[in-house]
Motif scaffolding. Structure first.
Motif, short mmCIF file in Angstrom:
data_model
loop_
_atom_site.label_atom_id
_atom_site.label_comp_id
_atom_site.label_asym_id
_atom_site.label_seq_id
_atom_site.Cartn_x
_atom_site.Cartn_y
_atom_site.Cartn_z
N GLU A 23 12.83 10.74 7.79
CA GLU A 23 13.19 10.40 6.46
C GLU A 23 13.02 11.37 5.20
N PRO A 24 13.59 11.94 4.81
CA PRO A 24 13.37 13.48 3.79
C PRO A 24 12.14 12.79 3.10
N GLY A 25 10.73 13.82 2.71
CA GLY A 25 10.32 12.97 1.51
C GLY A 25 8.72 12.56 2.23
N VAL A 26 9.20 12.01 2.90
CA VAL A 26 7.95 10.97 3.74
C VAL A 26 6.61 11.78 3.72
N ASP A 27 5.55 10.74 3.20
CA ASP A 27 4.51 11.64 3.59
C ASP A 27 3.46 10.85 4.02
N PRO A 28 2.84 11.22 4.82
CA PRO A 28 1.50 10.34 6.19
C PRO A 28 1.15 8.79 5.40
N ARG A 29 0.17 8.85 4.02
CA ARG A 29 0.02 7.94 3.72
C ARG A 29 0.69 6.64 3.87
N THR A 30 2.22 6.66 2.72
CA THR A 30 3.32 5.63 2.95
C THR A 30 3.87 5.41 4.35
N LEU A 31 4.01 6.51 4.86
CA LEU A 31 4.21 6.34 6.53
C LEU A 31 3.17 5.34 7.62
N ARG A 32 2.03 4.89 6.26
CA ARG A 32 0.90 4.52 7.23
C ARG A 32 0.91 3.55 6.66
N ASN A 33 1.32 2.81 5.87
CA ASN A 33 0.74 1.91 4.91
C ASN A 33 2.41 0.86 5.29
N TRP A 34 3.57 2.06 5.52
CA TRP A 34 4.51 0.76 6.18
C TRP A 34 3.98 0.30 7.62
N LEU A 35 3.39 1.56 8.54
CA LEU A 35 2.76 0.77 9.57
C LEU A 35 1.71 -0.92 9.65
N VAL A 36 1.02 -0.45 8.83
CA VAL A 36 -0.20 -1.61 8.50
C VAL A 36 0.81 -3.03 8.14
N GLY A 37 2.03 -2.58 7.13
CA GLY A 37 2.32 -3.91 6.32
C GLY A 37 3.04 -4.35 7.75
N GLN A 38 3.59 -3.80 8.87
CA GLN A 38 4.52 -4.11 10.15
C GLN A 38 2.82 -4.99 11.67
N LEU A 39 2.34 -4.40 11.03
CA LEU A 39 1.32 -4.52 11.64
C LEU A 39 1.11 -6.45 11.73
N LEU A 40 0.93 -6.46 10.22
CA LEU A 40 -0.13 -7.59 9.69
C LEU A 40 1.33 -8.74 9.80
N PHE A 41 2.70 -8.47 10.11
CA PHE A 41 3.34 -9.69 10.15
C PHE A 41 3.47 -9.72 12.06
N VAL A 42 3.74 -8.72 12.55
CA VAL A 42 3.44 -9.40 13.62
C VAL A 42 2.16 -10.37 14.07
N VAL A 43 1.21 -9.59 13.10
CA VAL A 43 0.05 -10.37 13.85
C VAL A 43 0.52 -12.05 13.12
N ASP A 44 1.11 -12.42 11.91
CA ASP A 44 1.55 -13.13 10.96
C ASP A 44 2.17 -14.05 12.80
N VAL A 45 3.59 -13.67 13.01
CA VAL A 45 4.07 -14.11 14.29
C VAL A 45 3.04 -14.49 15.02
N ALA A 46 3.00 -13.95 15.57
CA ALA A 46 2.02 -14.07 16.63
C ALA A 46 0.63 -14.64 16.38
N GLY A 47 0.47 -14.94 15.58
CA GLY A 47 -0.51 -15.67 15.07
C GLY A 47 -0.49 -17.68 15.62
N GLN A 48 -1.79 -17.81 15.93
CA GLN A 48 -1.99 -19.21 16.23
C GLN A 48 -2.96 -19.81 15.37
N ALA A 49 -3.80 -19.41 15.19
CA ALA A 49 -4.51 -19.85 14.28
C ALA A 49 -3.55 -20.26 12.56
N ARG A 50 -3.78 -21.52 12.65
CA ARG A 50 -2.72 -21.94 10.89
C ARG A 50 -3.53 -23.39 10.72
N LEU A 51 -3.63 -22.42 9.12
CA LEU A 51 -3.84 -23.73 7.90
C LEU A 51 -3.04 -25.23 8.33
N ALA A 52 -4.09 -25.70 7.22
CA ALA A 52 -2.90 -27.75 7.61
C ALA A 52 -1.79 -27.03 6.33
#
Length: 357
Positions: free
Chosen positions: A171-200
């Motif tokens: 994507e024109p103009g995308v910088d490394p910091r922004t790309l990494r922020n997006w990726l961290v968001g997706q990784l946290l999403f994966v952890v949430d979907v895959a998460g077995q530990a839930r609160l009450a």
């Protein structure tokens, strides 16, 4: 006043290449690269260099005219790249910072430029740093990512994220910091979907879940400026944060998909594997080990069972029955019948017909 310009030589796809070719081979190639860098800088007054193991070299030019320094740095960068291509099995990216008041600042600017290798790709000279990105991701993959995560398909999820990163980086103009922020968001999403530990209340227990994606792993992303390296990192990281479902669950999913789609004459093993987020080889292995049969025999069994039922409970023509059971023609159904039942569909109907509804 004295100025400095730094140029950082960075071998392309170093981590991936070392894994493929081996460390001894890589060390020999690295020595050749070091020689090429040394020879290119030796003929330029005021130019020095130093190694930055394992795969980088920092070249520094010092002088009083910043414009001349910038021109010389660009010329040196192209020469070094050409030497590396001619004398080694590697390509390289050379990132040049703008003229600075001192060597420390010059090096910082060169490394900042080199960080853009993550979005621009390698085998080039990077001089100008693109403007920052202000929008959101150009593509959302959460729905498909959820499907692969819940199926326990680590390889598929990592591949999806890797291709998504590649798409976002274009994507024109995308910088490394922004790309990494997006990726961290997706990784946290994966952890949430895959998460077995839930609160009450049903929400994710992030204190417990963070053990599978520790802060050290997230910080590591900031040190990666090569997409091939990032792809490797993604595969290894998802291997830790995603649980693998029991093999019997995967086989059950495959059998259920077959039961719903066996009437499709175009159905293939690859279609079933994709639907359950597993490899075709693994699906074949499960049918052989858990069921003592093959994928094709199981599929044929479903189709012939349906065909026999229609032959004995209806007066539908053979070609209509063939189309209803996943065979492209009446001839294909006859061939399968003779091979697996021992007679033709017509003979089977004549000997076993019962009054239909």
């Amino acid at each position: 006043m004295t100025y400095a310009v730094a140029a950082l030589v960075d071998l392309d796809d170093y981590v991936a290449t070392v894994r493929a070719q081996g460390q001894p081979w890589a060390q020999g190639q690295v020595r050749r690269v070091a020689r090429a860098v040394a020879e290119a800088t030796a003929v330029r007054p005021g130019a020095t260099w130093r190694p930055e193991p394992p795969e980088e070299w920092l070249m520094l030019l010092v002088g009083t005219d910043p414009d001349t320094l910038a021109t010389e740095a660009a010329t040196l960068a192209e020469e070094v790249r050409a030497r590396i291509v001619a004398e080694t099995a590697w390509t390289a990216t050379v990132s040049i910072g703008p003229p600075a008041a001192g060597a420390v600042e010059a090096e910082r600017e060169a490394r900042r430029a080199n960080d853009f290798k993550l979005v621009l790709g390698g085998d080039r000279v990077i001089e100008a740093v693109p403007a920052g990105w202000t929008g959101g991701p150009p593509l959302r993959i959460e729905q498909e990512l959820t499907r692969r995560v819940r199926a326990g398909d680590r390889t598929g999820a990592a591949g999806l994220l890797a291709s998504w990163v590649d798409r976002c980086a274009r994507e024109p103009g995308v910088d490394p910091r922004t790309l990494r922020n997006w990726l961290v968001g997706q990784l946290l999403f994966v952890v949430d979907v895959a998460g077995q530990a839930r609160l009450a209340d049903g929400s994710t227990d992030w204190v417990e879940t963070s053990n599978r994606l520790p802060i050290e792993d997230i910080v590591t992303i900031g040190d990666i400026h090569e997409r091939s390296h990032l792809h490797i990192w993604l595969k290894e990281t998802l291997g830790r944060v995603m649980p693998v479902p029991p093999r019997r669950d995967i086989l059950a999913l495959a059998e259920a998909y077959l039961a719903d789609h066996y009437t499709d004459p175009g159905l293939r093993l690859a279609d079933v594997a994709s639907a359950v987020c597993a490899s075709p080889f693994y699906i074949s292995h499960l049918f052989a080990e858990e069921r003592g049969t093959t994928f094709l025999r199981h599929l044929t069994g479903l189709r012939l069972r349906h065909a026999r039922r229609l032959l004995t409970t209806s007066v539908l023509p053979v070609d209509t029955i063939a189309a209803s059971t996943g065979y492209p023609s009446a001839k294909a159904l006859r061939i399968a019948f003779r091979r697996h039942v021992g007679c033709s569909p017509t003979e089977y109907r004549r000997t076993r017909f019962r009054t239909g509804p």
